[in-house]
Design an enzyme around this catalytic site. Structure first.
Site, PDB file in Angstrom:
ATOM      1  N   CYS A   3       0.657  -1.329  -0.006  1.00  0.00           N
ATOM      2  CA  CYS A   3      -0.010  -0.129  -0.189  1.00  0.00           C
ATOM      3  C   CYS A   3       0.939   1.259   0.002  1.00  0.00           C
ATOM      4  CB  CYS A   3      -1.067  -0.144   1.127  1.00  0.00           C
ATOM      5  SG  CYS A   3      -2.003   1.498   1.274  1.00  0.00           S
TER       6      CYS A   3
ATOM      7  N   CYS B 250      -6.271  -1.989   7.292  1.00  0.00           N
ATOM      8  CA  CYS B 250      -7.581  -1.140   7.133  1.00  0.00           C
ATOM      9  C   CYS B 250      -8.551  -1.947   6.426  1.00  0.00           C
ATOM     10  CB  CYS B 250      -7.265   0.043   6.270  1.00  0.00           C
ATOM     11  SG  CYS B 250      -6.740  -0.449   4.473  1.00  0.00           S
TER      12      CYS B 250
END
EC number: 2.8.1.13
Length: 350
Positions: A93, A191
């Protein structure tokens, strides 16, 4: 003089919120942006980010990066688990989204820099003529481990406003300037898996293939049945579904024949690994001739240990540790430091 414009990634948490305040205080023209990465109930985080931007009088945008996140992070996450590896999605990410697609958005908005609420420091070394990525002042919150894919060019355009503060100082600052998020809890999990249940996420939210297989010992003898390789990781002792009369650990995962090798704790210790997709920040990997010595760690939470690094070609490196490391895990990242400076890293291949 025209103010330098900076695009700040804002999660709605206290760190990025105080980062916005500090950047504005330093004279930057700040633009807040929230990245929508995953289809989840994150309206409260967006509301908090909007509230902070209104309080600080800075513009705010939401950008939808779900397609990019799915393609560059989620699909890799699935692929790695199918191969019997244990990936760290935060590494991908940071490489592809936070310090990849966010740069594209900054360019669209005419920004000179991007910034985040990461705990890290960037300093320019005049003597060497390079940018150095250094550990945060508060080592307990340091987040440099997931940033080893950064380049000199990107470091020259990134700001980490909170890197010299500790968490208590950040919360106190937020309280003093009247930000409601001053006591907001830290996000602890990945997340897109808020309950940290990787196995359930993979089974319910993806099209991953899950086939039952067998446990074997080091000689290939069958010990029992397992429920699918995605449910296990190197070093695991609990949750095997059976007992052996002594502590027994996962020491290897073979995706090709769908077997999981079990053994003793001492079987988990190795002195050598090979990593792929390696990147070094202060120099081009092609210039890594001979063997270089660094402090290394094999996962985010592990301690540093002296290691010798040799370039193998094709962005692959061999790492030999002075002391054997426990549970070296394919898919995790091995990361190198020289003192407080993050030097580079790569994905553990074997």
């Amino acid at each position: 003089m025209t103010k330098k414009k900076v695009l700040l990634g804002m999660s709605g948490g206290v760190d990025s919120s105080v980062a916005a305040y500090l950047l504005k205080k330093e004279g930057y023209d700040v633009v807040g942006v929230n990245m929508k990465l995953w289809d989840r109930p994150d309206e409260k985080d967006v509301e908090d980010a909007i509230s902070v931007c209104e309080k600080l009088d800075i513009p705010f945008h939401v950008i939808d990066l779900q397609k990019e996140f799915k393609g560059k992070v989620i699909e890799n996450f699935i692929k790695e688990y199918e191969a019997g590896h244990t990936p760290n999605p935060c590494v991908f990410c940071n490489k592809n989204i936070k310090f990849g697609d966010l740069f594209k958005k900054a360019e669209e908005l005419g920004c000179d820099y991007i910034a985040t609420g990461h705990y890290a420091l960037i300093e320019y070394n005049e003597e060497k003529g390079i940018y150095e990525l250094k550990k945060a002042s508060n080592s307990n919150k340091d987040q440099t481990y997931v940033m080893y894919n950064l380049s000199q060019e990107k470091l020259s355009k990134i700001l980490f406003p909170i890197g010299k503060y500790n968490k208590d100082q950040i919360r106190e600052m937020a309280k003093e300037i009247g930000l409601k998020v001053y006591n907001k809890p830290d996000s602890q999990d990945i997340c897109f898996i808020p309950d940290n249940n990787y196995e359930r996420f993979l089974k319910e939210k993806t099209n991953i293939r899950v086939n039952e297989g067998i446990f074997v010992d080091k000689d290939g003898n069958k010990l029992g049945d397992h429920k699918g390789i995605i449910s296990y990781t190197i070093g695991q002792r609990k949750g095997l579904g059976m007992t052996f009369g002594k502590p027994t650990y996962v020491i290897d995962i073979n995706a090709k024949d769908n077997t999981i090798v079990l053994g003793d704790n001492e079987d988990l210790f190795k002195t050598e690994l090979v990593a792929k997709d390696a990147n070094f920040i202060p120099f081009d990997i092609e210039t890594l001739d001979g063997t270089r010595k660094f402090d290394a760690k094999i996962r985010y939470s592990s301690s540093l240990s002296k290691a010798s690094v040799t370039y193998l070609g094709d962005n692959r490196i061999r790492v030999v540790f002075d002391q054997a490391q426990r549970a070296i895990t394919r898919g995790q990242s091995v990361v190198f430091y020289d003192g407080d400076c993050l030097v580079g890293g790569g994905i553990i291949e074997w």
